[in-house]
Design a protein around this motif. Structure first.
Motif, PDB file in Angstrom:
ATOM      1  N   LEU A 197      34.273  31.319  42.809  1.00  0.00           N
ATOM      2  CA  LEU A 197      33.387  32.517  42.194  1.00  0.00           C
ATOM      3  C   LEU A 197      33.280  33.272  43.683  1.00  0.00           C
ATOM      4  O   LEU A 197      32.916  34.568  43.589  1.00  0.00           O
ATOM      5  CB  LEU A 197      31.788  31.693  42.118  1.00  0.00           C
ATOM      6  N   ALA A 198      33.203  32.652  45.050  1.00  0.00           N
ATOM      7  CA  ALA A 198      33.213  33.453  46.478  1.00  0.00           C
ATOM      8  C   ALA A 198      34.396  34.304  46.461  1.00  0.00           C
ATOM      9  O   ALA A 198      34.134  35.542  46.812  1.00  0.00           O
ATOM     10  CB  ALA A 198      33.100  32.495  47.376  1.00  0.00           C
ATOM     11  N   MET A 199      35.586  33.736  46.103  1.00  0.00           N
ATOM     12  CA  MET A 199      36.847  34.772  46.073  1.00  0.00           C
ATOM     13  C   MET A 199      36.938  35.698  45.177  1.00  0.00           C
ATOM     14  O   MET A 199      37.393  36.685  45.341  1.00  0.00           O
ATOM     15  CB  MET A 199      38.282  33.990  45.914  1.00  0.00           C
ATOM     16  N   ALA A 200      36.111  35.499  43.901  1.00  0.00           N
ATOM     17  CA  ALA A 200      36.171  36.416  42.721  1.00  0.00           C
ATOM     18  C   ALA A 200      35.251  37.659  43.301  1.00  0.00           C
ATOM     19  O   ALA A 200      35.438  38.882  43.125  1.00  0.00           O
ATOM     20  CB  ALA A 200      35.462  35.956  41.623  1.00  0.00           C
ATOM     21  N   SER A 201      34.150  37.201  43.935  1.00  0.00           N
ATOM     22  CA  SER A 201      33.173  38.471  44.511  1.00  0.00           C
ATOM     23  C   SER A 201      33.734  39.127  45.706  1.00  0.00           C
ATOM     24  O   SER A 201      33.654  40.240  45.773  1.00  0.00           O
ATOM     25  CB  SER A 201      31.929  37.560  45.158  1.00  0.00           C
ATOM     26  N   LEU A 202      34.439  38.523  46.399  1.00  0.00           N
ATOM     27  CA  LEU A 202      35.260  39.242  47.805  1.00  0.00           C
ATOM     28  C   LEU A 202      36.211  39.901  47.101  1.00  0.00           C
ATOM     29  O   LEU A 202      36.377  41.181  47.705  1.00  0.00           O
ATOM     30  CB  LEU A 202      35.493  38.242  48.831  1.00  0.00           C
ATOM     31  N   SER A 203      36.921  39.552  46.412  1.00  0.00           N
ATOM     32  CA  SER A 203      37.961  40.489  45.711  1.00  0.00           C
ATOM     33  C   SER A 203      37.619  41.518  45.154  1.00  0.00           C
ATOM     34  O   SER A 203      38.115  42.567  45.012  1.00  0.00           O
ATOM     35  CB  SER A 203      39.128  39.581  44.641  1.00  0.00           C
ATOM     36  N   PHE A 204      36.372  41.429  44.333  1.00  0.00           N
ATOM     37  CA  PHE A 204      35.777  42.524  43.482  1.00  0.00           C
ATOM     38  C   PHE A 204      35.402  43.635  44.446  1.00  0.00           C
ATOM     39  O   PHE A 204      35.544  44.590  44.466  1.00  0.00           O
ATOM     40  CB  PHE A 204      34.614  41.941  42.798  1.00  0.00           C
ATOM     41  N   SER A 205      34.741  43.211  45.888  1.00  0.00           N
ATOM     42  CA  SER A 205      34.307  43.978  46.637  1.00  0.00           C
ATOM     43  C   SER A 205      35.391  44.648  47.369  1.00  0.00           C
ATOM     44  O   SER A 205      35.040  45.927  47.547  1.00  0.00           O
ATOM     45  CB  SER A 205      33.806  43.089  47.873  1.00  0.00           C
ATOM     46  N   ASP A 206      36.532  44.143  47.640  1.00  0.00           N
ATOM     47  CA  ASP A 206      37.800  44.817  48.183  1.00  0.00           C
ATOM     48  C   ASP A 206      38.230  45.774  47.097  1.00  0.00           C
ATOM     49  O   ASP A 206      38.554  47.067  47.559  1.00  0.00           O
ATOM     50  CB  ASP A 206      38.647  43.707  48.533  1.00  0.00           C
ATOM     51  N   ALA A 207      38.360  45.447  45.774  1.00  0.00           N
ATOM     52  CA  ALA A 207      38.943  46.435  44.832  1.00  0.00           C
ATOM     53  C   ALA A 207      37.859  47.641  44.714  1.00  0.00           C
ATOM     54  O   ALA A 207      38.221  48.845  44.536  1.00  0.00           O
ATOM     55  CB  ALA A 207      38.993  45.825  43.393  1.00  0.00           C
ATOM     56  N   THR A 208      36.468  47.298  44.555  1.00  0.00           N
ATOM     57  CA  THR A 208      35.549  48.213  44.582  1.00  0.00           C
ATOM     58  C   THR A 208      35.584  49.311  45.609  1.00  0.00           C
ATOM     59  O   THR A 208      35.498  50.288  45.722  1.00  0.00           O
ATOM     60  CB  THR A 208      34.150  47.802  44.518  1.00  0.00           C
ATOM     61  N   SER A 209      35.629  48.662  47.091  1.00  0.00           N
ATOM     62  CA  SER A 209      36.102  49.509  48.322  1.00  0.00           C
ATOM     63  C   SER A 209      37.373  50.424  48.258  1.00  0.00           C
ATOM     64  O   SER A 209      37.059  51.683  48.469  1.00  0.00           O
ATOM     65  CB  SER A 209      36.088  48.573  49.372  1.00  0.00           C
ATOM     66  N   GLN A 210      38.408  49.923  47.661  1.00  0.00           N
ATOM     67  CA  GLN A 210      39.445  50.870  47.513  1.00  0.00           C
ATOM     68  C   GLN A 210      39.071  51.873  46.397  1.00  0.00           C
ATOM     69  O   GLN A 210      39.696  52.979  46.523  1.00  0.00           O
ATOM     70  CB  GLN A 210      40.710  49.848  46.985  1.00  0.00           C
ATOM     71  N   TRP A 211      38.443  51.736  45.257  1.00  0.00           N
ATOM     72  CA  TRP A 211      37.982  52.725  44.403  1.00  0.00           C
ATOM     73  C   TRP A 211      37.253  53.716  45.235  1.00  0.00           C
ATOM     74  O   TRP A 211      37.547  54.821  44.906  1.00  0.00           O
ATOM     75  CB  TRP A 211      37.427  52.131  43.303  1.00  0.00           C
ATOM     76  N   VAL A 212      35.973  53.426  45.755  1.00  0.00           N
ATOM     77  CA  VAL A 212      35.090  54.430  46.240  1.00  0.00           C
ATOM     78  C   VAL A 212      35.846  55.124  47.386  1.00  0.00           C
ATOM     79  O   VAL A 212      35.392  56.325  47.845  1.00  0.00           O
ATOM     80  CB  VAL A 212      34.060  53.766  46.598  1.00  0.00           C
ATOM     81  N   LEU A 213      36.731  54.577  48.189  1.00  0.00           N
ATOM     82  CA  LEU A 213      37.430  55.084  49.254  1.00  0.00           C
ATOM     83  C   LEU A 213      38.445  56.440  49.027  1.00  0.00           C
ATOM     84  O   LEU A 213      38.704  56.970  49.803  1.00  0.00           O
ATOM     85  CB  LEU A 213      38.143  54.007  49.898  1.00  0.00           C
ATOM     86  N   LEU A 214      38.683  56.530  47.517  1.00  0.00           N
ATOM     87  CA  LEU A 214      39.010  57.593  47.023  1.00  0.00           C
ATOM     88  C   LEU A 214      38.368  58.897  47.408  1.00  0.00           C
ATOM     89  O   LEU A 214      38.895  59.970  47.484  1.00  0.00           O
ATOM     90  CB  LEU A 214      39.544  57.426  45.413  1.00  0.00           C
ATOM     91  N   SER A 215      37.065  58.567  47.729  1.00  0.00           N
ATOM     92  CA  SER A 215      36.286  59.853  47.545  1.00  0.00           C
ATOM     93  C   SER A 215      35.184  59.689  48.838  1.00  0.00           C
ATOM     94  O   SER A 215      34.526  60.703  49.353  1.00  0.00           O
ATOM     95  CB  SER A 215      35.416  60.286  46.382  1.00  0.00           C
ATOM     96  N   VAL A 216      35.293  58.549  49.494  1.00  0.00           N
ATOM     97  CA  VAL A 216      34.073  58.530  50.650  1.00  0.00           C
ATOM     98  C   VAL A 216      34.990  57.959  51.744  1.00  0.00           C
ATOM     99  O   VAL A 216      35.833  56.912  51.717  1.00  0.00           O
ATOM    100  CB  VAL A 216      33.020  57.287  50.032  1.00  0.00           C
ATOM    101  N   SER A 217      34.666  58.275  52.973  1.00  0.00           N
ATOM    102  CA  SER A 217      34.991  57.665  54.183  1.00  0.00           C
ATOM    103  C   SER A 217      34.855  56.242  54.552  1.00  0.00           C
ATOM    104  O   SER A 217      33.803  55.810  54.095  1.00  0.00           O
ATOM    105  CB  SER A 217      34.666  58.461  55.365  1.00  0.00           C
ATOM    106  N   PRO A 218      35.757  55.486  55.168  1.00  0.00           N
ATOM    107  CA  PRO A 218      35.716  54.191  55.466  1.00  0.00           C
ATOM    108  C   PRO A 218      34.175  53.823  56.243  1.00  0.00           C
ATOM    109  O   PRO A 218      33.589  52.730  55.970  1.00  0.00           O
ATOM    110  CB  PRO A 218      36.803  53.900  56.273  1.00  0.00           C
TER     111      PRO A 218
END
Length: 299
Positions: free
Chosen positions: A26-47
């Motif tokens: 479950l932890a890895m699923a949550s962290l992977s979701f965080s990374d994927a969501t980060s990649q999505w929002v980084l299309l329009s928001v700065s790191p």
């Protein structure tokens, strides 16, 4: 005559360890979701903006949970210097990771970061002077070869960004070594609290000249999800390692590669090429074998 210490029955121990494995997945699923969501929002928001939200959520959330339970005692740390060092290492790792996720697929990034346990093997030998078996050295070499297949020149990943991902691995390995040292004297919940606030303080300094208010409700939601998923994932990892030995839990951390590959396909329609998949598989195999070998030699 004193009674021997109580040991759980094998079936009870299996269930206890099974819960640790479940929390790790479950932890890895949550962290992977965080990374994927980060990649999505980084299309329009700065790191730097994503970094600020990630640690603001962790700092506030951890404080709200610990405050009613411990009051001022939640700030009680054995060594403030180590707490600050751990926080600085984590926020540095996160910032580098966000820059990587702007430029490389989430599956390849996750697979590269999974080199961390193997790099820890080298740190254990040369910094902590631990004995490392020839088989574990072979697994380190195999893992590095796998990473080279993932970030190879001419592949789907820009090699300059690939080297930045390896810097994330090295930074995260040092962070893990510091964490391992600190757990001898520090409360894990307090460590999470300090890491959140140090990360927030550093990211606030960085974002002062780079703040751009999110323009849509979707951006606000995604930024909050990044922080919530990352904080939840870190907490679930602590729970996992509290319920089962590291040698039992560690192999299941590699499920993160599978979750990231699935999310990369779902969100970005990206599938790693054949050589990258081979390299990812090699990293996972070497990491699992190394973890099992380390666990087998412990009493």
């Amino acid at each position: 005559m004193t009674k021997p210490p109580h040991r759980p029955a094998p079936s009870a121990q299996a269930r206890w360890w099974g819960s640790g494995i479940a929390f790790a997945v479950l932890a890895m699923a949550s962290l992977s979701f965080s990374d994927a969501t980060s990649q999505w929002v980084l299309l329009s928001v700065s790191p730097v903006m994503v970094l600020w939200f990630r640690y603001a959520v962790q700092a506030l959330g951890t404080t709200l949970v610990l405050g009613p339970l411990r009051g001022r005692a939640m700030w009680r740390a054995h060594s403030l210097r180590w707490q600050l060092l751990r926080g600085l290492l984590m926020v540095s790792c996160s910032l580098l990771a966000f820059y990587c996720l702007q430029r490389m697929p989430v599956a390849e990034f996750t697979a590269t970061v999974m080199l961390t346990p193997l790099v820890l093997t080298a740190l254990a030998r040369f910094v902590m002077k631990e004995q490392v078996s020839p088989l574990r050295w072979l697994m380190v070499l195999g893992g590095l070869m796998g990473a080279m297949l993932v970030i190879r020149p001419g592949g789907q990943v820009d090699s300059s960004v690939g080297w930045m991902a390896l810097t994330v691995v090295l930074t995260y390995a040092v962070f893990q070594a510091v964490t391992s040292h600190m757990t001898r004297t520090e409360d894990p919940a307090v460590m999470q609290l300090y890491t959140g606030w140090v990360g927030w303080a550093v990211s606030t300094l960085l974002v002062l000249n780079a703040w751009v208010t999110p323009q849509s409700g979707q951006e606000w939601v995604l930024l909050l999800l990044v922080g919530l998923a990352a904080t939840l994932g870190q907490y679930l990892l602590i729970v996992a390692f509290s319920k089962a030995p590291a040698s039992v839990v560690s192999p299941f951390l590699y499920t993160g590669v599978g979750f990231s590959t699935l999310l990369g396909w779902w969100l970005f329609d990206h599938i790693p090429d054949a050589l990258a998949l081979t390299g990812m598989g090699l990293v996972v195999l070497c990491g699992v074998v190394s973890g099992r070998t380390q666990g087998a030699r412990k009493p």
